[in-house]
Design a protein around this motif. Structure first.
Motif, short mmCIF file in Angstrom:
data_model
loop_
_atom_site.label_atom_id
_atom_site.label_comp_id
_atom_site.label_asym_id
_atom_site.label_seq_id
_atom_site.Cartn_x
_atom_site.Cartn_y
_atom_site.Cartn_z
N ILE A 58 0.86 -1.19 0.00
CA ILE A 58 0.00 0.00 0.00
C ILE A 58 0.89 1.24 0.00
CG2 ILE A 58 -1.82 1.27 1.20
CD1 ILE A 58 -2.69 -1.41 0.03
N ARG A 59 0.74 2.05 -1.03
CA ARG A 59 1.55 3.26 -1.16
C ARG A 59 0.93 4.46 -0.45
NH1 ARG A 59 6.36 1.15 -2.42
NH2 ARG A 59 6.28 -0.11 -4.32
N ALA A 60 -0.39 4.51 -0.38
CA ALA A 60 -1.07 5.64 0.27
C ALA A 60 -2.48 5.22 0.64
CB ALA A 60 -1.11 6.86 -0.65
N ALA A 61 -3.04 5.89 1.64
CA ALA A 61 -4.40 5.58 2.09
C ALA A 61 -5.11 6.88 2.46
CB ALA A 61 -4.37 4.63 3.28
N TRP A 62 -6.41 6.88 2.24
CA TRP A 62 -7.27 8.02 2.61
C TRP A 62 -8.46 7.49 3.41
CZ3 TRP A 62 -4.19 7.98 -1.53
CH2 TRP A 62 -3.52 9.15 -1.88
N SER A 63 -8.89 8.26 4.41
CA SER A 63 -10.01 7.86 5.26
C SER A 63 -11.07 8.94 5.28
CB SER A 63 -9.51 7.59 6.69
OG SER A 63 -10.59 7.39 7.57
N ASP A 64 -12.33 8.52 5.47
CA ASP A 64 -13.43 9.49 5.58
C ASP A 64 -13.86 9.70 7.03
OD1 ASP A 64 -14.73 7.14 6.19
OD2 ASP A 64 -16.45 7.51 4.89
N ALA A 65 -12.96 9.39 7.98
CA ALA A 65 -13.31 9.52 9.40
C ALA A 65 -13.73 10.94 9.74
CB ALA A 65 -12.13 9.08 10.27
N GLN A 66 -13.06 11.94 9.19
CA GLN A 66 -13.41 13.35 9.42
C GLN A 66 -13.42 14.09 8.08
OE1 GLN A 66 -10.27 14.31 12.27
NE2 GLN A 66 -11.79 14.35 13.90
N GLY A 67 -14.13 13.50 7.13
CA GLY A 67 -14.04 14.03 5.77
C GLY A 67 -12.82 13.42 5.11
N TRP A 68 -12.87 13.21 3.81
CA TRP A 68 -11.78 12.51 3.14
C TRP A 68 -10.47 13.26 3.33
CZ3 TRP A 68 -12.15 7.72 1.95
CH2 TRP A 68 -13.38 7.17 1.59
N ARG A 69 -9.48 12.53 3.85
CA ARG A 69 -8.15 13.09 4.06
C ARG A 69 -7.13 11.96 4.10
NH1 ARG A 69 -8.28 15.95 9.78
NH2 ARG A 69 -10.18 16.84 8.87
N ARG A 70 -5.86 12.32 3.90
CA ARG A 70 -4.78 11.33 3.94
C ARG A 70 -4.75 10.66 5.31
NH1 ARG A 70 -0.11 11.01 0.66
NH2 ARG A 70 0.84 8.98 1.06
N SER A 71 -4.51 9.36 5.32
CA SER A 71 -4.60 8.61 6.56
C SER A 71 -3.54 7.52 6.59
CB SER A 71 -6.01 7.99 6.71
OG SER A 71 -6.08 7.13 7.82
N THR A 72 -3.38 6.93 7.75
CA THR A 72 -2.53 5.76 7.88
C THR A 72 -3.36 4.50 7.61
OG1 THR A 72 -3.01 5.63 10.25
CG2 THR A 72 -1.07 6.89 9.58
N TRP A 73 -2.72 3.38 7.50
CA TRP A 73 -3.42 2.13 7.28
C TRP A 73 -2.70 1.03 8.06
CZ3 TRP A 73 -1.52 -2.37 4.94
CH2 TRP A 73 -0.21 -2.26 4.45
#
Length: 298
Positions: A58-73
């Motif tokens: 996985i090179r990058a991850a995004w989460s919608d926890a507080q609106g879509w933003r860069r996240s860890t995985w």
């Protein structure tokens, strides 16, 4: 672990493999998945297989926890992302079959990304129609983040195409992923441009609304003073109930007419809340004059 067996798992489908950790070589296929659960994540990376092992990076991850933003995985995020699409995997050309299924799953995820764009379009439509109060800056930030996620996934799809060490069928799936992501990038950029234009228009509307409210404040302060100066306030002060209604009724009438004109000219849709606020301000101003009149010295 068993992959590509569907959910719920079908014992006649899929294959038992070992998840590798950076040991596999060979060509990579684009890996794009959107996880389910309370908070969705977009996982962007690449996958390799030799038939008995599968490696997902996985090179990058995004989460919608507080609106879509860069996240860890975490590795737990991969749970449930490798069971689809359900695929019958035989021992013959096992590695190619798994690679085809993995990139086919990425192709399916492009449609899920399209669904995320539809959600953003719905939020923007609700904002334009004033059906909800959403911070425009937050929507624009989420659009930028989604555009980054799609662009990153497309870069990995194009990198896989440049390597080109696949069968024709796998290459076609990679080309479809690249084309679908390219279309989404274009649409997201167009949507972001439209929202930016709307933001400029909204800023102009906010300035016009401020000017209107400033005019309302000036009218609210100036008209009573003008009327009282015409009456000659000394003849009415201090107030009695008989003097109060005769002095304040014309003032309340003028303020009501002024408020009606301002509400009619106010940009955007005038709601019941605006009318209630206007009535509250008129009542407050008249109330202040009433109290001041009763407390005026003789």
């Amino acid at each position: 672990m068993r992959i590509l067996a569907g959910n719920p798992a079908d014992p006649d489908l899929g294959a038992e493999v070992t998840l590798g950790e950076g040991r596999l070589g060979g060509a990579a296929v684009p890996f794009l998945r959107i996880t389910s659960g309370e908070h969705r994540k977009i996982l962007v990376g690449e996958a390799r297989t030799d038939g008995d092992s599968v490696e997902v990076v996985i090179r990058a991850a995004w989460s919608d926890a507080q609106g879509w933003r860069r996240s860890t995985w975490s590795p737990e995020d991969l749970a449930g992302t490798l069971d689809r699409p359900a695929q019958r995997v035989g021992e013959r050309e096992k590695a190619l079959t798994i690679a085809k299924a993995l990139v086919e799953g990425s192709r399916d995820a492009v449609a899920e990304l399209r669904g995320l764009r539809y959600e953003m379009e719905r939020e923007i439509a609700d904002l334009l129609a004033q059906r909800r109060n959403t911070a425009l800056r937050m929507l624009m930030a989420q659009l930028v983040e989604l555009s980054m996620a799609v662009s990153r996934a497309r870069d990995l799809a194009q990198e896989a195409l440049r390597e080109g060490r696949f069968t024709t069928l796998v290459l076609r799936h990679c080309e479809a992923v690249d084309a679908g992501l390219g279309d989404e990038v274009t649409r997201l950029q167009s949507l972001l441009s439209s929202v930016s234009t709307f933001a400029v228009a909204q800023e102009g509307e906010a300035q016009q609304r401020f000017n209107t409210l400033a005019a309302a404040a000036a009218a609210g302060l100036g008209l009573p003073a003008l009327i009282l100066s015409l009456y000659g306030a000394d003849d009415y002060l201090p107030f009695t109930w008989d003097k109060a209604w005769r002095a304040l009724t014309p003032i309340a009438g003028v303020l009501t007419v002024a408020a009606g004109i301002i509400l009619h000219r106010m940009p955007g849709r005038t709601t019941a809340k605006h009318h209630l606020v206007a009535l509250g301000l008129i009542a407050g101003l008249v109330g202040v004059l009433l109290v001041a009149g009763f407390l005026a010295p003789r």
